[in-house]
Scaffold this active site. Structure first.
Site, mmCIF file in Angstrom:
data_model
loop_
_atom_site.group_PDB
_atom_site.id
_atom_site.type_symbol
_atom_site.label_atom_id
_atom_site.label_comp_id
_atom_site.label_asym_id
_atom_site.label_seq_id
_atom_site.Cartn_x
_atom_site.Cartn_y
_atom_site.Cartn_z
ATOM 1 C CB CYS A 73 -3.743 -6.480 -5.729
ATOM 2 S SG CYS A 73 -5.167 -5.401 -5.604
ATOM 3 C CD GLU A 83 -4.868 -10.882 -5.969
ATOM 4 O OE1 GLU A 83 -4.234 -9.969 -5.398
ATOM 5 O OE2 GLU A 83 -6.069 -11.080 -5.788
ATOM 6 C CB CYS A 100 -9.680 -6.481 -7.017
ATOM 7 S SG CYS A 100 -8.233 -5.939 -7.940
ATOM 8 C CB CYS A 117 -6.035 -8.822 -9.647
ATOM 9 S SG CYS A 117 -5.009 -7.746 -8.618
ATOM 10 C CD GLU A 156 -2.980 -1.243 2.192
ATOM 11 O OE1 GLU A 156 -2.871 -0.502 3.195
ATOM 12 O OE2 GLU A 156 -3.952 -1.998 2.008
HETATM 13 N N1 THU Z 1 -6.089 -6.603 -2.157
HETATM 14 C C1 THU Z 1 -5.261 -7.529 -2.729
HETATM 15 O O1 THU Z 1 -4.036 -7.490 -2.534
HETATM 16 N N2 THU Z 1 -5.795 -8.523 -3.487
HETATM 17 C C2 THU Z 1 -7.141 -8.712 -3.659
HETATM 18 O O2 THU Z 1 -7.526 -9.617 -4.365
HETATM 19 C C3 THU Z 1 -8.091 -7.828 -2.985
HETATM 20 C C4 THU Z 1 -7.503 -6.573 -2.421
HETATM 21 C C5 THU Z 1 -5.514 -5.604 -1.258
HETATM 22 C C6 THU Z 1 -5.435 -4.213 -1.800
HETATM 23 C C7 THU Z 1 -5.441 -3.398 -0.530
HETATM 24 O O3 THU Z 1 -4.119 -3.285 -0.055
HETATM 25 C C8 THU Z 1 -6.226 -4.192 0.472
HETATM 26 O O4 THU Z 1 -6.308 -5.502 -0.099
HETATM 27 C C9 THU Z 1 -7.610 -3.675 0.716
HETATM 28 O O5 THU Z 1 -8.264 -3.389 -0.459
#
Ligand code: THU
Length: 275
Positions: A196, A198, A229, A232, A187
């Protein structure tokens, strides 16, 4: 989970307890069987299995496995027993050029199939049994691959940098060659710059020359499974439209779903992708 009792009366290493339980559960599930009572799996030495073969089957030679079906009259009793000789199985493993654990797993599947009514006396029934045995072994391998991938994703989740959402995510991506690339979410104070888990895994793989992927495991700390998401999904689809997604809470609790079903009618540029 079926009740299994394991006895090792040899000095030899045998299959680990967890693996035996896993094989028994998988075979019974796939064969659509569930039994009350206990299944005994016993490891014995060469002389003991030879004596059993002679006494109960009138044949005087060493063997790798013998199954005894005791029946279900006593609900809390022993319904079956599989006697395996690890020493003989290991000789066969050497002859076939496979690992001891692989051979002993196949021998256990073989013993289980006998208990479930499969025979190998006649060539025709033997072929049916061998095919089933091979298919079950492949299923076991696949389950183990999935579990391993989930464990890698869990480890990657521990590195997540998620101070803003407090939602750590871990991913593990497996190439067709067996290579595994992990990722976690990263983040940023400028929230939209978050990457993310993935996409971190995809970028790591592609930057190391791997572009073809078989499976992806995803883990978060949420009470429900975490699926990729939308962004991704699109990035994964670019490289692996056939990808299998394993959304996991643990290596014992996961759901398998195809990327294609998560992203129907996906967007691809007609002349975009270059091999
Ligand atoms: N996030 C992921 O890393 N992968 C997902 O499939 C869903 C969301 C992360 C992004 C962010 O840092 C946190 O989850 C909340 O959205």
């Amino acid at each position: 989970m079926s009740r299994v009792e394991i006895i090792n009366r040899t000095e030899e290493s045998f299959l680990p307890k967890r693996k035996i339980q896993k094989i028994v559960d998988l075979v019974l599930k796939e064969e659509g069987k569930q039994f009350p009572g206990v299944l005994v799996v016993a490891a014995v030495d060469r002389e003991e299995i030879r004596n059993l073969k002679k006494r109960f089957f009138g044949q005087d030679h060493y063997t790798d496995v013998i199954s005894f079906l005791y029946g279900f009259s006593d609900k809390d009793g022993i319904w079956g027993e599989i006697v395996i000789c690890p020493a003989v199985a290991k000789e066969e493993a050497r002859a076939r050029g496979v690992r001891n654990e692989e051979e002993m797993s196949i021998v256990l599947i073989h013993g289980l199939l006998h208990l479930l009514g499969y025979g190998d006396e006649e060539p025709q029934e033997r072929q049916v049994m061998e095919e089933r045995q091979e298919a079950l072994y492949q299923l076991l391998r696949e389950e183990e691959e999935r579990e391993k991938l989930v464990r890698k994703a869990i480890r990657a989740k521990n590195h997540a940098y998620a101070p803003y959402s407090n939602f750590p995510v871990g991913a593990a991506l497996r190439g067709w060659g067996g290579e595994i690339f992990t990722g976690c979410n990263v983040e940023n104070a400028s929230l939209g710059l978050t990457i993310c888990a993935e996409r971190v895994a995809v970028a790591k793989a592609v930057s190391q020359g791997v572009r073809e992927f078989e499976k992806l495991a995803i883990v978060a700390d949420s009470s429900s499974y975490c699926f990729p998401c939308g962004a991704c999904r699109q990035v994964l689809y670019e490289f692996a439209p056939q990808l299998e997604i394993i959304a996991a809470k643990s290596d014992k609790d996961y759901e398998v779903i195809s990327l294609a079903s998560l992203l129907p009618r996906a967007f691809l540029l007609e002349n975009g992708r270059k091999e």
